[in-house]
Motif scaffolding. Structure first.
Motif, mmCIF file in Angstrom:
data_model
loop_
_atom_site.group_PDB
_atom_site.id
_atom_site.type_symbol
_atom_site.label_atom_id
_atom_site.label_comp_id
_atom_site.label_asym_id
_atom_site.label_seq_id
_atom_site.Cartn_x
_atom_site.Cartn_y
_atom_site.Cartn_z
ATOM 1 N N GLU A 272 0.848 -1.201 0.000
ATOM 2 C CA GLU A 272 0.000 0.000 0.000
ATOM 3 C C GLU A 272 0.879 1.244 0.000
ATOM 4 O OE1 GLU A 272 -0.345 -2.571 1.766
ATOM 5 O OE2 GLU A 272 -2.364 -3.364 1.425
ATOM 6 N N ALA A 273 1.973 1.231 0.751
ATOM 7 C CA ALA A 273 2.874 2.379 0.754
ATOM 8 C C ALA A 273 3.531 2.569 -0.605
ATOM 9 C CB ALA A 273 3.939 2.190 1.825
ATOM 10 N N MET A 274 3.804 1.449 -1.281
ATOM 11 C CA MET A 274 4.413 1.537 -2.600
ATOM 12 C C MET A 274 3.452 2.141 -3.589
ATOM 13 S SD MET A 274 7.134 0.983 -4.249
ATOM 14 C CE MET A 274 7.703 0.819 -5.953
ATOM 15 N N LYS A 275 2.225 1.710 -3.516
ATOM 16 C CA LYS A 275 1.227 2.256 -4.432
ATOM 17 C C LYS A 275 0.999 3.721 -4.164
ATOM 18 C CE LYS A 275 -1.329 -2.062 -5.205
ATOM 19 N NZ LYS A 275 -2.631 -2.758 -5.062
ATOM 20 N N LEU A 276 0.999 4.120 -2.886
ATOM 21 C CA LEU A 276 0.826 5.524 -2.548
ATOM 22 C C LEU A 276 1.955 6.366 -3.114
ATOM 23 C CD1 LEU A 276 -0.668 7.746 -1.034
ATOM 24 C CD2 LEU A 276 0.630 7.108 1.027
ATOM 25 N N GLN A 277 3.169 5.880 -3.039
ATOM 26 C CA GLN A 277 4.300 6.637 -3.586
ATOM 27 C C GLN A 277 4.208 6.751 -5.098
ATOM 28 O OE1 GLN A 277 8.070 5.072 -2.469
ATOM 29 N NE2 GLN A 277 9.218 6.872 -3.181
ATOM 30 N N LEU A 278 3.737 5.662 -5.749
ATOM 31 C CA LEU A 278 3.567 5.698 -7.193
ATOM 32 C C LEU A 278 2.510 6.695 -7.598
ATOM 33 C CD1 LEU A 278 3.836 1.895 -8.070
ATOM 34 C CD2 LEU A 278 5.523 3.667 -8.535
ATOM 35 N N LYS A 279 1.442 6.730 -6.830
ATOM 36 C CA LYS A 279 0.374 7.685 -7.139
ATOM 37 C C LYS A 279 0.888 9.112 -6.981
ATOM 38 C CE LYS A 279 -3.418 4.599 -5.777
ATOM 39 N NZ LYS A 279 -4.505 4.357 -4.814
ATOM 40 N N GLN A 280 1.699 9.369 -5.951
ATOM 41 C CA GLN A 280 2.228 10.711 -5.753
ATOM 42 C C GLN A 280 3.122 11.122 -6.933
ATOM 43 O OE1 GLN A 280 4.176 10.520 -1.993
ATOM 44 N NE2 GLN A 280 2.285 10.755 -0.789
ATOM 45 N N LYS A 281 3.924 10.237 -7.391
ATOM 46 C CA LYS A 281 4.786 10.557 -8.518
ATOM 47 C C LYS A 281 3.964 10.740 -9.784
ATOM 48 C CE LYS A 281 9.230 8.715 -7.098
ATOM 49 N NZ LYS A 281 9.923 9.985 -7.360
ATOM 50 N N TYR A 282 2.920 9.947 -9.943
ATOM 51 C CA TYR A 282 2.066 10.067 -11.128
ATOM 52 C C TYR A 282 1.395 11.424 -11.150
ATOM 53 C CZ TYR A 282 -1.557 8.973 -14.551
ATOM 54 O OH TYR A 282 -2.389 8.996 -15.639
ATOM 55 N N LEU A 283 0.904 11.834 -9.996
ATOM 56 C CA LEU A 283 0.268 13.140 -9.906
ATOM 57 C C LEU A 283 1.272 14.253 -10.158
ATOM 58 C CD1 LEU A 283 -2.057 12.563 -6.815
ATOM 59 C CD2 LEU A 283 -2.727 12.703 -9.218
ATOM 60 N N LYS A 284 2.490 14.069 -9.730
ATOM 61 C CA LYS A 284 3.522 15.070 -9.970
ATOM 62 C C LYS A 284 3.833 15.186 -11.456
ATOM 63 C CE LYS A 284 8.120 16.435 -8.438
ATOM 64 N NZ LYS A 284 9.289 16.061 -7.614
ATOM 65 N N VAL A 285 3.775 14.045 -12.149
ATOM 66 C CA VAL A 285 3.994 14.075 -13.595
ATOM 67 C C VAL A 285 2.861 14.786 -14.285
ATOM 68 C CG1 VAL A 285 4.190 12.646 -15.656
ATOM 69 C CG2 VAL A 285 5.470 12.046 -13.610
ATOM 70 N N LEU A 286 1.635 14.499 -13.859
ATOM 71 C CA LEU A 286 0.488 15.148 -14.474
ATOM 72 C C LEU A 286 0.476 16.641 -14.223
ATOM 73 C CD1 LEU A 286 -2.333 12.546 -13.669
ATOM 74 C CD2 LEU A 286 -1.123 12.891 -15.830
ATOM 75 N N ASP A 287 1.176 17.089 -13.166
ATOM 76 C CA ASP A 287 1.211 18.506 -12.835
ATOM 77 C C ASP A 287 1.887 19.330 -13.928
ATOM 78 O OD1 ASP A 287 0.800 20.755 -11.154
ATOM 79 O OD2 ASP A 287 2.919 20.659 -10.576
ATOM 80 N N GLY A 288 2.776 18.713 -14.710
ATOM 81 C CA GLY A 288 3.472 19.450 -15.759
ATOM 82 C C GLY A 288 2.896 19.272 -17.130
ATOM 83 N N LEU A 289 1.717 18.708 -17.252
ATOM 84 C CA LEU A 289 1.172 18.486 -18.585
ATOM 85 C C LEU A 289 0.674 19.772 -19.232
ATOM 86 C CD1 LEU A 289 -0.857 15.185 -17.984
ATOM 87 C CD2 LEU A 289 1.402 15.463 -18.985
ATOM 88 N N GLY A 290 0.394 20.775 -18.447
ATOM 89 C CA GLY A 290 -0.146 21.995 -19.023
ATOM 90 C C GLY A 290 0.890 22.929 -19.596
ATOM 91 N N LYS A 291 2.118 22.624 -19.556
ATOM 92 C CA LYS A 291 3.165 23.487 -20.081
ATOM 93 C C LYS A 291 3.178 23.446 -21.600
ATOM 94 C CE LYS A 291 6.077 23.027 -15.997
ATOM 95 N NZ LYS A 291 7.377 22.631 -15.474
ATOM 96 N N ASP A 292 3.523 24.608 -22.193
ATOM 97 C CA ASP A 292 3.461 24.744 -23.652
ATOM 98 C C ASP A 292 4.535 23.920 -24.354
ATOM 99 O OD1 ASP A 292 1.392 26.493 -23.329
ATOM 100 O OD2 ASP A 292 2.671 28.283 -23.345
#
Length: 315
Positions: A261-281
């Motif tokens: 569960e901790a591993m999945k939580l860390q993966l989700k955090q990194k995934y969300l961090k990646v999605l945070d930069g999708l709006g850049k031109d």
């Protein structure tokens, strides 16, 4: 007093003086390094050495006085011809001494003159066997030959020749000029040879210096590459060791309770961090059909793959 008596007294006085002189002559004082030859009634009687001696008047007579010290006799210049028919003028000095006063007195009339003549004739004979150039180089040979020839008559003449030295060997002016030109040419030849040898040695030294420099450069470059290769190898080894340790730590964490569960939580955090930069031109991306269902997306992704996605911009 008559004239006859006066004459008789004068004669007796003269006779007395004569007898006194003869008796005085019979007393001999011989200096050191001298020998006196005594004849008795015209025949050889004895040799007087250094000291005081008394002889018989009117019977014994000193006929020769020999000096036993070493003498220096000048050998006058004489003309000689070399083997190559060049006329030279040679003189020298003869050193001899009397070793047998009897033979020096009776063996020859004048041993000094005879020794000089023999030295001259021997010198002419030796020079006649040599070329002009050799006469200047073979002085010792000529001197030795003269001493050897005079040594053959030492016993007969009662003398001993210690050495003979050639003083001068003079050549005609024309020959001297030719020799000077020859010497000048020889010196110039030696100078050219010395200069060429110097240039050759300089070129050799330059070539050796360049070769040593190239060797040093190549060795430095080789050492630099070896050092870089060793650095890269050490870096790869360190990264591999760190990765292995990281994997071991992740595996240990997953095996712990609630580790998945901790591993999945860390993966989700990194995934969300990646999605945070999708709006850049500057990013061009391809999105999945449903990005909100990230449970199914991260199911097959590992933590290292998400790190690569995060660090590498999509263009």
């Amino acid at each position: 007093m008559s004239a006859l008596n006066i004459f008789s007294q004068v004669v007796l006085a003269i006779f007395a003086i004569y007898l006194t002189f003869k008796f005085l002559q019979a007393l001999r004082l011989v200096p050191n390094q001298y020998a006196h030859i005594v004849e008795r009634l015209g025949n050889y009687h004895k040799t007087l050495g250094p000291g005081f001696h008394a002889l018989i008047p009117f019977v014994d007579k000193v006929v020769y006085k020999q000096d036993l010290r070493e003498e220096t006799i000048e050998v006058e210049p004489q003309e000689c011809f070399t083997k190559d028919n060049v006329k030279v003028e040679v003189d020298g000095v003869l050193y001899l001494s009397v070793v047998d006063p009897v033979n020096a007195s009776y063996g020859i009339t004048n041993y000094r003159y005879a020794a000089v003549q023999l030295a001259q004739t021997t010198t002419r004979s030796v020079i006649g066997l040599l070329d002009l150039d050799e006469t200047f180089e073979e002085r010792a040979k000529m001197s030795k030959k003269v001493v050897e020839v005079l040594g053959d008559v030492e016993r007969l003449w009662g003398i001993r020749v210690h050495r003979y030295e050639i003083k001068n060997i003079n050549t005609p002016r024309t020959v001297q000029k030719a020799m000077e030109r020859q010497m000048t040419a020889e010196r110039e030849r030696r100078a050219v040879i010395a200069k060429s040898e110097g240039v050759r040695d300089s070129n050799v030294n330059d070539a050796q210096g360049r070769r040593a420099e190239m060797v040093n450069i190549s060795e430095a470059e080789m050492q630099r590459r070896i050092n870089e290769a060793e650095g890269w190898a050490n870096e790869i080894e360190a990264i591999a060791e760190a990765t292995a340790v990281s994997i071991e730590q992740i595996a240990d964490a997953i095996s712990q309770p609630k580790g998945k569960e901790a591993m999945k939580l860390q993966l989700k955090q990194k995934y969300l961090k990646v999605l945070d930069g999708l709006g850049k031109d500057e990013n061009q991306i391809i999105l999945p059909k449903d990005i909100t269902n990230y449970d199914s997306l991260i199911e097959g992704l590992s933590l290292e793959q998400l790190d690569e996605v995060e660090d590498t911009p999509k263009k």
